[in-house]
Design a protein around this motif. Sequence first.
Motif, PDB file in Angstrom:
ATOM      1  N   ASP A 344       0.806  -1.220   0.000  1.00 50.47           N
ATOM      2  CA  ASP A 344       0.000   0.000   0.000  1.00 50.47           C
ATOM      3  C   ASP A 344       0.843   1.274   0.000  1.00 50.47           C
ATOM      4  OD1 ASP A 344      -2.613   0.165  -0.439  1.00 50.47           O
ATOM      5  OD2 ASP A 344      -3.201   0.623   1.627  1.00 50.47           O
ATOM      6  N   ILE A 345       2.030   1.187  -0.548  1.00 54.79           N
ATOM      7  CA  ILE A 345       2.887   2.373  -0.633  1.00 54.79           C
ATOM      8  C   ILE A 345       2.828   2.897  -2.069  1.00 54.79           C
ATOM      9  CG2 ILE A 345       5.258   3.268  -0.384  1.00 54.79           C
ATOM     10  CD1 ILE A 345       5.662   0.907   1.631  1.00 54.79           C
ATOM     11  N   MET A 346       2.553   4.206  -2.176  1.00 56.06           N
ATOM     12  CA  MET A 346       2.405   4.800  -3.504  1.00 56.06           C
ATOM     13  C   MET A 346       3.775   4.951  -4.165  1.00 56.06           C
ATOM     14  SD  MET A 346       0.177   8.149  -4.177  1.00 56.06           S
ATOM     15  CE  MET A 346       0.309   9.095  -5.651  1.00 56.06           C
ATOM     16  N   LEU A 347       3.771   4.849  -5.484  1.00 57.00           N
ATOM     17  CA  LEU A 347       5.023   4.997  -6.240  1.00 57.00           C
ATOM     18  C   LEU A 347       5.654   6.354  -5.913  1.00 57.00           C
ATOM     19  CD1 LEU A 347       6.903   4.006  -8.551  1.00 57.00           C
ATOM     20  CD2 LEU A 347       5.376   5.152 -10.137  1.00 57.00           C
ATOM     21  N   ASP A 348       6.936   6.318  -5.615  1.00 55.89           N
ATOM     22  CA  ASP A 348       7.655   7.547  -5.286  1.00 55.89           C
ATOM     23  C   ASP A 348       8.015   8.263  -6.595  1.00 55.89           C
ATOM     24  OD1 ASP A 348       9.355   9.492  -4.420  1.00 55.89           O
ATOM     25  OD2 ASP A 348      10.541   8.182  -3.116  1.00 55.89           O
ATOM     26  N   LYS A 349       7.670   9.548  -6.668  1.00 51.38           N
ATOM     27  CA  LYS A 349       7.920  10.300  -7.903  1.00 51.38           C
ATOM     28  C   LYS A 349       9.412  10.312  -8.244  1.00 51.38           C
ATOM     29  CE  LYS A 349       6.814  14.813  -9.604  1.00 51.38           C
ATOM     30  NZ  LYS A 349       6.147  16.042  -9.240  1.00 51.38           N
ATOM     31  N   GLU A 350      10.243  10.364  -7.194  1.00 50.38           N
ATOM     32  CA  GLU A 350      11.699  10.365  -7.434  1.00 50.38           C
ATOM     33  C   GLU A 350      12.133   9.070  -8.140  1.00 50.38           C
ATOM     34  OE1 GLU A 350      13.745  12.913  -7.231  1.00 50.38           O
ATOM     35  OE2 GLU A 350      11.929  13.996  -6.693  1.00 50.38           O
ATOM     36  N   ASP A 351      11.515   7.951  -7.735  1.00 53.94           N
ATOM     37  CA  ASP A 351      11.841   6.657  -8.371  1.00 53.94           C
ATOM     38  C   ASP A 351      11.419   6.677  -9.840  1.00 53.94           C
ATOM     39  OD1 ASP A 351      12.813   5.792  -6.009  1.00 53.94           O
ATOM     40  OD2 ASP A 351      11.033   4.626  -5.455  1.00 53.94           O
ATOM     41  N   PHE A 352      10.274   7.318 -10.087  1.00 58.01           N
ATOM     42  CA  PHE A 352       9.765   7.423 -11.460  1.00 58.01           C
ATOM     43  C   PHE A 352      10.753   8.247 -12.298  1.00 58.01           C
ATOM     44  CE2 PHE A 352       6.705   9.805 -14.371  1.00 58.01           C
ATOM     45  CZ  PHE A 352       6.573   8.753 -15.257  1.00 58.01           C
ATOM     46  N   ILE A 353      11.214   9.346 -11.709  1.00 57.59           N
ATOM     47  CA  ILE A 353      12.151  10.229 -12.418  1.00 57.59           C
ATOM     48  C   ILE A 353      13.472   9.498 -12.691  1.00 57.59           C
ATOM     49  CG2 ILE A 353      13.606  12.284 -12.034  1.00 57.59           C
ATOM     50  CD1 ILE A 353      11.050  13.647 -10.965  1.00 57.59           C
ATOM     51  N   THR A 354      13.966   8.775 -11.694  1.00 56.76           N
ATOM     52  CA  THR A 354      15.206   8.003 -11.883  1.00 56.76           C
ATOM     53  C   THR A 354      15.020   6.988 -13.009  1.00 56.76           C
ATOM     54  OG1 THR A 354      15.581   8.215  -9.531  1.00 56.76           O
ATOM     55  CG2 THR A 354      16.910   6.567 -10.661  1.00 56.76           C
ATOM     56  N   PHE A 355      13.847   6.332 -13.013  1.00 59.47           N
ATOM     57  CA  PHE A 355      13.563   5.357 -14.067  1.00 59.47           C
ATOM     58  C   PHE A 355      13.600   6.033 -15.447  1.00 59.47           C
ATOM     59  CE2 PHE A 355      10.654   3.300 -16.997  1.00 59.47           C
ATOM     60  CZ  PHE A 355      11.091   1.984 -16.956  1.00 59.47           C
ATOM     61  N   LEU A 356      12.997   7.218 -15.533  1.00 58.50           N
ATOM     62  CA  LEU A 356      12.972   7.942 -16.812  1.00 58.50           C
ATOM     63  C   LEU A 356      14.402   8.260 -17.268  1.00 58.50           C
ATOM     64  CD1 LEU A 356       9.996  10.470 -16.403  1.00 58.50           C
ATOM     65  CD2 LEU A 356      10.049   8.330 -17.694  1.00 58.50           C
ATOM     66  N   ILE A 357      15.217   8.754 -16.348  1.00 57.51           N
ATOM     67  CA  ILE A 357      16.596   9.125 -16.714  1.00 57.51           C
ATOM     68  C   ILE A 357      17.372   7.885 -17.166  1.00 57.51           C
ATOM     69  CG2 ILE A 357      18.787  10.050 -15.825  1.00 57.51           C
ATOM     70  CD1 ILE A 357      17.063  11.887 -14.012  1.00 57.51           C
ATOM     71  N   ASN A 358      17.203   6.783 -16.389  1.00 55.91           N
ATOM     72  CA  ASN A 358      17.943   5.556 -16.722  1.00 55.91           C
ATOM     73  C   ASN A 358      17.537   4.973 -18.075  1.00 55.91           C
ATOM     74  OD1 ASN A 358      19.413   5.681 -14.424  1.00 55.91           O
ATOM     75  ND2 ASN A 358      18.103   4.285 -13.256  1.00 55.91           N
ATOM     76  N   ASN A 359      16.305   5.290 -18.521  1.00 60.06           N
ATOM     77  CA  ASN A 359      15.816   4.721 -19.779  1.00 60.06           C
ATOM     78  C   ASN A 359      15.707   5.762 -20.887  1.00 60.06           C
ATOM     79  OD1 ASN A 359      14.949   1.735 -19.295  1.00 60.06           O
ATOM     80  ND2 ASN A 359      14.430   2.891 -17.456  1.00 60.06           N
ATOM     81  N   SER A 360      16.330   6.926 -20.669  1.00 55.70           N
ATOM     82  CA  SER A 360      16.113   8.029 -21.598  1.00 55.70           C
ATOM     83  C   SER A 360      16.720   7.764 -22.983  1.00 55.70           C
ATOM     84  CB  SER A 360      16.660   9.335 -21.013  1.00 55.70           C
ATOM     85  OG  SER A 360      18.024   9.175 -20.687  1.00 55.70           O
ATOM     86  N   HIS A 361      17.614   6.767 -23.097  1.00 57.65           N
ATOM     87  CA  HIS A 361      18.194   6.450 -24.403  1.00 57.65           C
ATOM     88  C   HIS A 361      17.229   5.672 -25.295  1.00 57.65           C
ATOM     89  CE1 HIS A 361      22.243   8.019 -24.303  1.00 57.65           C
ATOM     90  NE2 HIS A 361      22.304   7.687 -23.029  1.00 57.65           N
ATOM     91  N   SER A 362      16.195   5.057 -24.700  1.00 55.80           N
ATOM     92  CA  SER A 362      15.266   4.228 -25.497  1.00 55.80           C
ATOM     93  C   SER A 362      14.523   5.092 -26.507  1.00 55.80           C
ATOM     94  CB  SER A 362      14.219   3.581 -24.600  1.00 55.80           C
ATOM     95  OG  SER A 362      14.832   2.799 -23.630  1.00 55.80           O
ATOM     96  N   PRO A 363      14.285   4.561 -27.714  1.00 54.71           N
ATOM     97  CA  PRO A 363      13.435   5.286 -28.671  1.00 54.71           C
ATOM     98  C   PRO A 363      12.068   5.573 -28.030  1.00 54.71           C
ATOM     99  CG  PRO A 363      14.367   3.289 -29.647  1.00 54.71           C
ATOM    100  CD  PRO A 363      14.710   3.253 -28.206  1.00 54.71           C
ATOM    101  N   ILE A 364      11.420   6.645 -28.482  1.00 54.55           N
ATOM    102  CA  ILE A 364      10.249   7.156 -27.753  1.00 54.55           C
ATOM    103  C   ILE A 364       9.146   6.115 -27.564  1.00 54.55           C
ATOM    104  CG2 ILE A 364       9.134   8.249 -29.785  1.00 54.55           C
ATOM    105  CD1 ILE A 364       9.221   9.629 -26.188  1.00 54.55           C
ATOM    106  N   ASP A 365       8.832   5.302 -28.611  1.00 55.25           N
ATOM    107  CA  ASP A 365       7.726   4.348 -28.372  1.00 55.25           C
ATOM    108  C   ASP A 365       8.136   3.233 -27.420  1.00 55.25           C
ATOM    109  OD1 ASP A 365       9.136   3.879 -30.677  1.00 55.25           O
ATOM    110  OD2 ASP A 365       7.351   3.787 -31.968  1.00 55.25           O
ATOM    111  N   ASP A 366       9.412   2.812 -27.479  1.00 58.96           N
ATOM    112  CA  ASP A 366       9.889   1.815 -26.508  1.00 58.96           C
ATOM    113  C   ASP A 366       9.810   2.390 -25.097  1.00 58.96           C
ATOM    114  OD1 ASP A 366      10.482   0.282 -28.597  1.00 58.96           O
ATOM    115  OD2 ASP A 366      12.661   0.177 -28.275  1.00 58.96           O
ATOM    116  N   LEU A 367      10.188   3.649 -24.996  1.00 58.12           N
ATOM    117  CA  LEU A 367      10.219   4.288 -23.678  1.00 58.12           C
ATOM    118  C   LEU A 367       8.817   4.319 -23.055  1.00 58.12           C
ATOM    119  CD1 LEU A 367      11.774   5.755 -21.487  1.00 58.12           C
ATOM    120  CD2 LEU A 367      11.495   7.882 -22.757  1.00 58.12           C
ATOM    121  N   LEU A 368       7.800   4.675 -23.863  1.00 63.07           N
ATOM    122  CA  LEU A 368       6.433   4.700 -23.310  1.00 63.07           C
ATOM    123  C   LEU A 368       6.018   3.307 -22.858  1.00 63.07           C
ATOM    124  CD1 LEU A 368       4.361   7.187 -25.516  1.00 63.07           C
ATOM    125  CD2 LEU A 368       5.904   7.648 -23.621  1.00 63.07           C
ATOM    126  N   GLY A 369       6.363   2.292 -23.666  1.00 61.09           N
ATOM    127  CA  GLY A 369       6.052   0.900 -23.289  1.00 61.09           C
ATOM    128  C   GLY A 369       6.739   0.520 -21.983  1.00 61.09           C
TER     129      GLY A 369
END
Length: 397
Positions: A344-369
């Motif tokens: 019951d712990i909500m996703l931490d926005k910081e974790d979401f941001i870290t995930f985005l940065i770590n995956n920022s090299h992926s092509p845009i449609d892969d990244l959304l997936g």
Amino acid sequence: MGKSAKEIDSFKEFEDLLIKATNTANEGITISSMDQPDRPLVFVNEGFERLTGYSKKDVIGKNCRFLQGKDTDQAPVEAIRHAIKKGERTTVELLNYKKDGTPFWNRLSITPLKDKKGVTTHYVGVQSDITELRETQKNLKAANKDLALFQERINFELEEARRVQNFILPATLPENETLKFASVFEPMDQIGGDFYDIIEIEKGVYGILIADVTGHGIQAALLTFMTSFAFKNAAIQTSSSSKVVAATNKKLYNKMPRGSFITMFYAVYDSNTKKLTFTQAGHPEGYVLRPATRQLFPLISESPLVGAFSSDSVNYKESEIQLEIGDKLILYTDAILEVWNSEDIMLDKEDFITFLINNSHSPIDDLLGKIKSFGLKYSGQETFKDDFTMVGLEILG
Ligand SMILES: Cc1cc2nc3c(=O)[nH]c(=O)nc-3n(C[C@H](O)[C@H](O)[C@H](O)COP(=O)(O)O)c2cc1C
């Protein structure tokens, strides 16, 4: 036991007491003799008389089959016959007729009484009138059938509505050597309150909208239509993001049901200058990802939500950011952040941001997936609890 033996002095007294007791029952209580020809009734209580309209005098000495008539189904009769033959107990439901000819549904239980040698000497029968119960069951069955048909029709209508709702989404996404768009759109119900739009305002200038209307279902779907039309109308007239959002708000204010509103993020990207102008109206901030330097720029231009305030009282702001080749724009509705894990712990926005940065090299449609899988993996579910929508843009050259 000793006490009750004292209280009841004679067998006659005991017999009278038993008969009195059986007469208090609402059910019919009957006893048939198994060692007399044609197994006649030897006892019926007053409940049986009340239930069937026959008196004791009418029925004692007769086999109870006289209650059956032209519409009595043979299957339960055969089940009784079989049980008697085997000396077993059984319960059946069968159509019987009262003395005056009125049919009634009888739930009949028959139980053998055996002597010391195990030979069945009598059967006890209990008759209950279940006509009302059967009627209720029949009505319930019919109502359930109607309900199922109604549900089927509603589902069909919703499916149709969803098909129509898809018309407000762009049929294809613009793509050329300088940019690539991508999107994910998954309404929670068949129809939902999220939508997005991408339009080419003028050559090389794109309006990119993501919006979330309050609620789900038909009402939300209708509001998405209204919002979409109001937005499209405004968007083709100016390339200022704040003016478009303000004009949309002006169109919708006073026309929305009480308590309804829309959050939206509207960005205008000019591929000639690579400048992105945006207005964040009560909506989660967008992000620009810069993979080359592993940077993430939050897109914030805090402005009020749409449709709830009169145009005189609100001021929609716009901000801008200079994009570079390789940058990725990510817009989303709140479903991605509003996920809870098994504790019951909500996703931490910081974790979401870290995930985005770590995956920022992926092509845009892969990244959304990948973002979608990230949210689902966190929640441990197969689908999101809310409409799930994302729009992405990758600057290619
Ligand atoms: C104790 C007892 C009570 C019975 N009560 C009923 C009754 O209320 N209604 C009915 O249709 N059959 C009743 N029967 C079933 C018939 O008496 C009979 O056993 C059945 O019709 C099958 O036998 P048959 O082939 O000789 O008719 C009862 C049977 C027993 C042993």
